[in-house]
Scaffold this motif. Structure first.
Motif, short mmCIF file in Angstrom:
data_model
loop_
_atom_site.label_atom_id
_atom_site.label_comp_id
_atom_site.label_asym_id
_atom_site.label_seq_id
_atom_site.Cartn_x
_atom_site.Cartn_y
_atom_site.Cartn_z
N ASP A 181 0.81 -1.22 0.00
CA ASP A 181 0.00 0.00 0.00
C ASP A 181 0.85 1.27 0.00
OD1 ASP A 181 -2.29 -1.54 0.06
OD2 ASP A 181 -2.40 -1.51 2.25
N ILE A 182 2.16 1.14 0.01
CA ILE A 182 3.06 2.29 0.01
C ILE A 182 3.04 2.92 -1.37
CG2 ILE A 182 5.45 3.03 0.35
CD1 ILE A 182 4.19 1.90 2.90
N ASP A 183 2.90 4.25 -1.44
CA ASP A 183 2.99 4.95 -2.72
C ASP A 183 4.12 5.97 -2.68
OD1 ASP A 183 2.05 7.31 -1.49
OD2 ASP A 183 0.00 6.95 -2.11
N THR B 213 4.24 8.38 0.39
CA THR B 213 4.17 7.83 1.74
C THR B 213 5.37 8.28 2.57
OG1 THR B 213 2.94 5.90 0.97
CG2 THR B 213 4.06 5.70 3.10
N ASN B 214 5.10 8.82 3.75
CA ASN B 214 6.16 9.21 4.67
C ASN B 214 6.66 7.96 5.38
OD1 ASN B 214 7.19 9.95 7.45
ND2 ASN B 214 6.99 11.99 6.56
N ALA C 53 4.43 5.72 8.09
CA ALA C 53 4.01 4.39 7.65
C ALA C 53 4.54 3.28 8.54
CB ALA C 53 4.47 4.17 6.21
N SER D 32 9.90 10.59 1.90
CA SER D 32 9.01 9.86 0.99
C SER D 32 9.81 9.40 -0.23
CB SER D 32 7.84 10.74 0.53
OG SER D 32 8.27 11.70 -0.41
#
Length: 125
Positions: A62-64, A67-68, A72, A104
């Motif tokens: 689910d990481i894009d 994403t920090n 996360a 990110s």
């Protein structure tokens, strides 16, 4: 190419990893740039090496790109794993401070591009 006259070398303490290449302490210091020799990721994947490293270390698909790392679930003890994962994908072990300043994948890709450019400019001299 960095010559011995242009760079100062730091001898790391013994590394618990099996090879000095994969040891995060095998660094060359050049001005304010710290890097290990390598080449950028030229793989066929459209995902950035940083994004793939984030997903591997944080264990989530689910990481894009935005994403920090810390929001996360990442923390300071995971940063060496993140950097080793990134190095395995790109051939370059960036400084730890990079993750604290740019947390990110998108920010890290942008800053990495700047660092590669600075290294290339130095090599052209």
């Amino acid at each position: 190419m960095v010559t011995i006259a242009e760079a100062s070398f730091w001898t790391p303490p013994p590394c618990p990893l099996t090879t000095i290449r994969s040891c995060p302490l095998s660094l060359v210091y050049l001005g304010d740039l710290v890097f290990t020799p390598g080449t950028p990721d030229t793989g066929e994947s459209s995902e950035s090496a940083w994004l793939r490293a984030f997903r591997e270390v944080l264990g989530s698909a689910d990481i894009d790109e935005d994403t920090n790392f810390f929001q996360a679930g990442g923390h300071s003890l995971l940063i060496p794993r993140l950097l080793i994962s990134y190095e395995s994908l790109s051939g370059w072990y960036p400084p730890v401070s990079l993750v604290f300043k740019h947390s990110s994948p998108r920010e890290l890709e942008a800053e990495t591009a700047v660092l590669y450019e600075r290294i290339a400019e130095h090599d052209d001299r």
